[in-house]
Scaffold this motif. Structure first.
Motif, PDB file in Angstrom:
ATOM      1  N   LYS A  27     -19.803 -91.130  50.101  1.00 55.14           N
ATOM      2  CA  LYS A  27     -19.879 -90.981  48.643  1.00 55.14           C
ATOM      3  C   LYS A  27     -20.934 -89.942  48.269  1.00 55.14           C
ATOM      4  O   LYS A  27     -20.706 -89.086  47.414  1.00 55.14           O
ATOM      5  CB  LYS A  27     -20.201 -92.331  48.008  1.00 55.14           C
ATOM      6  N   PHE A  28     -22.096 -90.000  48.917  1.00 57.77           N
ATOM      7  CA  PHE A  28     -23.173 -89.047  48.648  1.00 57.77           C
ATOM      8  C   PHE A  28     -22.737 -87.619  48.953  1.00 57.77           C
ATOM      9  O   PHE A  28     -22.985 -86.700  48.170  1.00 57.77           O
ATOM     10  CB  PHE A  28     -24.404 -89.409  49.486  1.00 57.77           C
ATOM     11  N   ILE A  29     -22.067 -87.417  50.078  1.00 59.59           N
ATOM     12  CA  ILE A  29     -21.607 -86.080  50.451  1.00 59.59           C
ATOM     13  C   ILE A  29     -20.606 -85.563  49.420  1.00 59.59           C
ATOM     14  O   ILE A  29     -20.680 -84.409  48.978  1.00 59.59           O
ATOM     15  CB  ILE A  29     -20.984 -86.092  51.855  1.00 59.59           C
ATOM     16  N   ALA A  30     -19.658 -86.412  49.038  1.00 60.39           N
ATOM     17  CA  ALA A  30     -18.640 -85.992  48.076  1.00 60.39           C
ATOM     18  C   ALA A  30     -19.277 -85.609  46.745  1.00 60.39           C
ATOM     19  O   ALA A  30     -18.925 -84.576  46.150  1.00 60.39           O
ATOM     20  CB  ALA A  30     -17.620 -87.108  47.876  1.00 60.39           C
ATOM     21  N   GLU A  31     -20.221 -86.405  46.277  1.00 58.98           N
ATOM     22  CA  GLU A  31     -20.832 -86.151  44.975  1.00 58.98           C
ATOM     23  C   GLU A  31     -21.810 -84.971  45.016  1.00 58.98           C
ATOM     24  O   GLU A  31     -22.009 -84.291  44.005  1.00 58.98           O
ATOM     25  CB  GLU A  31     -21.571 -87.404  44.499  1.00 58.98           C
ATOM     26  N   THR A  32     -22.403 -84.714  46.177  1.00 59.43           N
ATOM     27  CA  THR A  32     -23.432 -83.678  46.283  1.00 59.43           C
ATOM     28  C   THR A  32     -22.862 -82.312  46.622  1.00 59.43           C
ATOM     29  O   THR A  32     -23.332 -81.288  46.113  1.00 59.43           O
ATOM     30  CB  THR A  32     -24.465 -84.073  47.358  1.00 59.43           C
ATOM     31  N   TYR A  33     -21.842 -82.269  47.474  1.00 60.02           N
ATOM     32  CA  TYR A  33     -21.397 -80.999  48.044  1.00 60.02           C
ATOM     33  C   TYR A  33     -19.988 -80.557  47.628  1.00 60.02           C
ATOM     34  O   TYR A  33     -19.676 -79.367  47.737  1.00 60.02           O
ATOM     35  CB  TYR A  33     -21.427 -81.077  49.573  1.00 60.02           C
ATOM     36  N   VAL A  37     -13.276 -83.293  43.350  1.00 57.81           N
ATOM     37  CA  VAL A  37     -13.234 -84.458  44.240  1.00 57.81           C
ATOM     38  C   VAL A  37     -12.220 -85.492  43.743  1.00 57.81           C
ATOM     39  O   VAL A  37     -12.154 -85.805  42.554  1.00 57.81           O
ATOM     40  CB  VAL A  37     -14.631 -85.111  44.338  1.00 57.81           C
ATOM     41  N   LYS A  38     -11.452 -86.005  44.693  1.00 61.08           N
ATOM     42  CA  LYS A  38     -10.547 -87.123  44.419  1.00 61.08           C
ATOM     43  C   LYS A  38     -10.796 -88.205  45.471  1.00 61.08           C
ATOM     44  O   LYS A  38     -10.810 -87.914  46.670  1.00 61.08           O
ATOM     45  CB  LYS A  38      -9.081 -86.678  44.477  1.00 61.08           C
ATOM     46  N   GLN A  39     -11.006 -89.433  45.029  1.00 59.97           N
ATOM     47  CA  GLN A  39     -11.187 -90.538  45.974  1.00 59.97           C
ATOM     48  C   GLN A  39      -9.815 -91.023  46.429  1.00 59.97           C
ATOM     49  O   GLN A  39      -8.959 -91.352  45.622  1.00 59.97           O
ATOM     50  CB  GLN A  39     -11.955 -91.689  45.332  1.00 59.97           C
ATOM     51  N   PHE A  40      -9.623 -91.050  47.766  1.00 60.80           N
ATOM     52  CA  PHE A  40      -8.316 -91.472  48.277  1.00 60.80           C
ATOM     53  C   PHE A  40      -8.337 -92.865  48.884  1.00 60.80           C
ATOM     54  O   PHE A  40      -7.273 -93.430  49.149  1.00 60.80           O
ATOM     55  CB  PHE A  40      -7.752 -90.468  49.289  1.00 60.80           C
ATOM     56  N   ASN A  41      -9.507 -93.425  49.122  1.00 59.10           N
ATOM     57  CA  ASN A  41      -9.536 -94.759  49.725  1.00 59.10           C
ATOM     58  C   ASN A  41     -10.695 -95.601  49.209  1.00 59.10           C
ATOM     59  O   ASN A  41     -11.829 -95.126  49.104  1.00 59.10           O
ATOM     60  CB  ASN A  41      -9.650 -94.681  51.247  1.00 59.10           C
ATOM     61  N   THR A  42     -10.351 -96.863  48.898  1.00 60.48           N
ATOM     62  CA  THR A  42     -11.368 -97.882  48.599  1.00 60.48           C
ATOM     63  C   THR A  42     -11.105 -99.161  49.395  1.00 60.48           C
ATOM     64  O   THR A  42     -11.853-100.124  49.252  1.00 60.48           O
ATOM     65  CB  THR A  42     -11.398 -98.226  47.100  1.00 60.48           C
ATOM     66  N   MET A  46     -14.304 -98.856  52.388  1.00 61.83           N
ATOM     67  CA  MET A  46     -14.517 -97.733  53.293  1.00 61.83           C
ATOM     68  C   MET A  46     -14.098 -96.464  52.542  1.00 61.83           C
ATOM     69  O   MET A  46     -12.979 -95.972  52.671  1.00 61.83           O
ATOM     70  CB  MET A  46     -13.721 -97.908  54.591  1.00 61.83           C
ATOM     71  N   PHE A  47     -15.028 -95.955  51.748  1.00 63.97           N
ATOM     72  CA  PHE A  47     -14.714 -94.908  50.794  1.00 63.97           C
ATOM     73  C   PHE A  47     -14.287 -93.614  51.481  1.00 63.97           C
ATOM     74  O   PHE A  47     -14.870 -93.207  52.484  1.00 63.97           O
ATOM     75  CB  PHE A  47     -15.924 -94.616  49.900  1.00 63.97           C
ATOM     76  N   GLY A  48     -13.265 -92.988  50.908  1.00 63.93           N
ATOM     77  CA  GLY A  48     -12.786 -91.696  51.385  1.00 63.93           C
ATOM     78  C   GLY A  48     -12.530 -90.760  50.223  1.00 63.93           C
ATOM     79  O   GLY A  48     -12.029 -91.191  49.169  1.00 63.93           O
ATOM     80  N   TYR A  49     -12.879 -89.487  50.395  1.00 61.82           N
ATOM     81  CA  TYR A  49     -12.779 -88.499  49.321  1.00 61.82           C
ATOM     82  C   TYR A  49     -12.245 -87.185  49.881  1.00 61.82           C
ATOM     83  O   TYR A  49     -12.529 -86.822  51.019  1.00 61.82           O
ATOM     84  CB  TYR A  49     -14.161 -88.220  48.702  1.00 61.82           C
ATOM     85  N   THR A  50     -11.505 -86.465  49.047  1.00 59.90           N
ATOM     86  CA  THR A  50     -11.098 -85.097  49.364  1.00 59.90           C
ATOM     87  C   THR A  50     -11.563 -84.186  48.233  1.00 59.90           C
ATOM     88  O   THR A  50     -11.478 -84.550  47.062  1.00 59.90           O
ATOM     89  CB  THR A  50      -9.574 -84.986  49.523  1.00 59.90           C
ATOM     90  N   GLN A  56     -12.650 -74.311  50.319  1.00 58.18           N
ATOM     91  CA  GLN A  56     -11.835 -74.852  51.407  1.00 58.18           C
ATOM     92  C   GLN A  56     -11.712 -76.367  51.249  1.00 58.18           C
ATOM     93  O   GLN A  56     -12.692 -77.050  50.939  1.00 58.18           O
ATOM     94  CB  GLN A  56     -12.469 -74.523  52.763  1.00 58.18           C
ATOM     95  N   GLU A  57     -10.519 -76.896  51.484  1.00 57.13           N
ATOM     96  CA  GLU A  57     -10.306 -78.335  51.350  1.00 57.13           C
ATOM     97  C   GLU A  57     -10.930 -79.091  52.516  1.00 57.13           C
ATOM     98  O   GLU A  57     -10.770 -78.717  53.682  1.00 57.13           O
ATOM     99  CB  GLU A  57      -8.808 -78.646  51.284  1.00 57.13           C
ATOM    100  N   VAL A  58     -11.650 -80.138  52.212  1.00 59.31           N
ATOM    101  CA  VAL A  58     -12.278 -80.961  53.236  1.00 59.31           C
ATOM    102  C   VAL A  58     -12.293 -82.403  52.731  1.00 59.31           C
ATOM    103  O   VAL A  58     -12.370 -82.662  51.530  1.00 59.31           O
ATOM    104  CB  VAL A  58     -13.712 -80.477  53.557  1.00 59.31           C
ATOM    105  N   SER A  59     -12.193 -83.337  53.661  1.00 62.78           N
ATOM    106  CA  SER A  59     -12.287 -84.750  53.318  1.00 62.78           C
ATOM    107  C   SER A  59     -13.496 -85.360  53.991  1.00 62.78           C
ATOM    108  O   SER A  59     -13.988 -84.862  55.006  1.00 62.78           O
ATOM    109  CB  SER A  59     -11.019 -85.508  53.752  1.00 62.78           C
ATOM    110  N   VAL A  60     -13.976 -86.452  53.424  1.00 62.23           N
ATOM    111  CA  VAL A  60     -15.080 -87.207  54.007  1.00 62.23           C
ATOM    112  C   VAL A  60     -14.766 -88.685  53.837  1.00 62.23           C
ATOM    113  O   VAL A  60     -14.309 -89.115  52.784  1.00 62.23           O
ATOM    114  CB  VAL A  60     -16.427 -86.817  53.367  1.00 62.23           C
TER     115      VAL A  60
END
Length: 232
Positions: A27-33, A37-42, A46-50, A56-60
């Motif tokens: 969550k911190f990486i998605a919000e900071t960098y 951002v779209k959250q794909f998993n809750t 186990m949060f997941g974001y793209t 460049q597209e990246v997910s975390v």
């Protein structure tokens, strides 16, 4: 689509996924960098974001703790979501005398005390290693940033509170740099899937120098490691 552990639909996850153990670090990486951002998993928190990093597209996505947990999430990412590369960005307990808190370890190989490899029914002992292309790029980026780093073996342990109080001494005697709990399973899953993986680890505590970061520092302060992973 979705799985029992991941609510994403096909196409919602990028080809490259950064995978910290802690979902709050994701969550911190998605919000900071990341932008857009779209959250794909809750599922199971186990949060997941793209999102986009330098266009460049990246997910975390978090992996949880231990090889069974990262084994599930990385398997699904490789096999069900067409992910090509997973970069673990985690913490580790240092062994090597030259390591200090916040130093970066890039895991060339991952020893383990786990039986995770039994499922592959191999006729010997498998040596889990990271992807050389990713490793080489990570070293170049660390050099360019002036980040203090070491490359070598880590050990992925199944046990955090080990009843054997000599176990760390024995791994250290074989030149193992640090201990963590996930890389070996990630490397095995990547090998079997024909995909790429690399584990980069920030030293959060040193088991022989008796130094340690706080839980909050572990969640939010591994910036150099995160930036190197994003630039890979």
């Amino acid at each position: 689509m979705g799985t029992p552990h991941n609510g994403a639909e096909k196409g919602e996850i990028a080809k490259k996924v950064l995978m910290p153990g802690d979902p709050l670090r994701a969550k911190f990486i998605a919000e900071t960098y990341l932008d857009e951002v779209k959250q794909f998993n809750t599922v199971r928190n186990m949060f997941g974001y793209t999102g986009k990093y330098k266009r460049q597209e990246v997910s975390v996505m978090g992996s949880g703790m231990g090889m069974p947990s990262i084994g599930i999430y990385s398997y699904e990412l490789y096999h069900f979501y067409e992910v090509e590369a997973i970069i673990r960005i985690g913490s580790a307990g240092g062994f090597h005398d030259d390591l200090e808190l916040m130093d970066l370890v890039i895991a060339q190989g991952a020893c383990t005390d786990s039986r995770y490899a039994y499922q592959f029914d191999l006729p010997g002992t498998f040596a889990p290693i990271g992807d050389y292309e990713l490793l080489s790029k990570a070293v170049s980026l660390a050099e360019a940033k002036g980040t203090k780093y070491k490359v070598g073996n880590v050990v992925s342990a199944d046990v955090f509170y080990n009843n054997d109080d000599r176990v760390n001494d024995r791994w250290k005697s074989m030149g193992v740099l640090a201990v963590e709990m996930e890389a070996a399973a990630l490397y095995m899953n990547a090998a079997k899937a024909g995909k790429k993986a690399l584990a980069m680890l920030t030293i959060s505590d040193h088991l022989f120098k008796k130094t340690a970061l706080s839980a909050k520092d572990r969640e939010t302060s591994f910036n150099e490691m995160m930036e190197i992973a994003l630039d890979l």
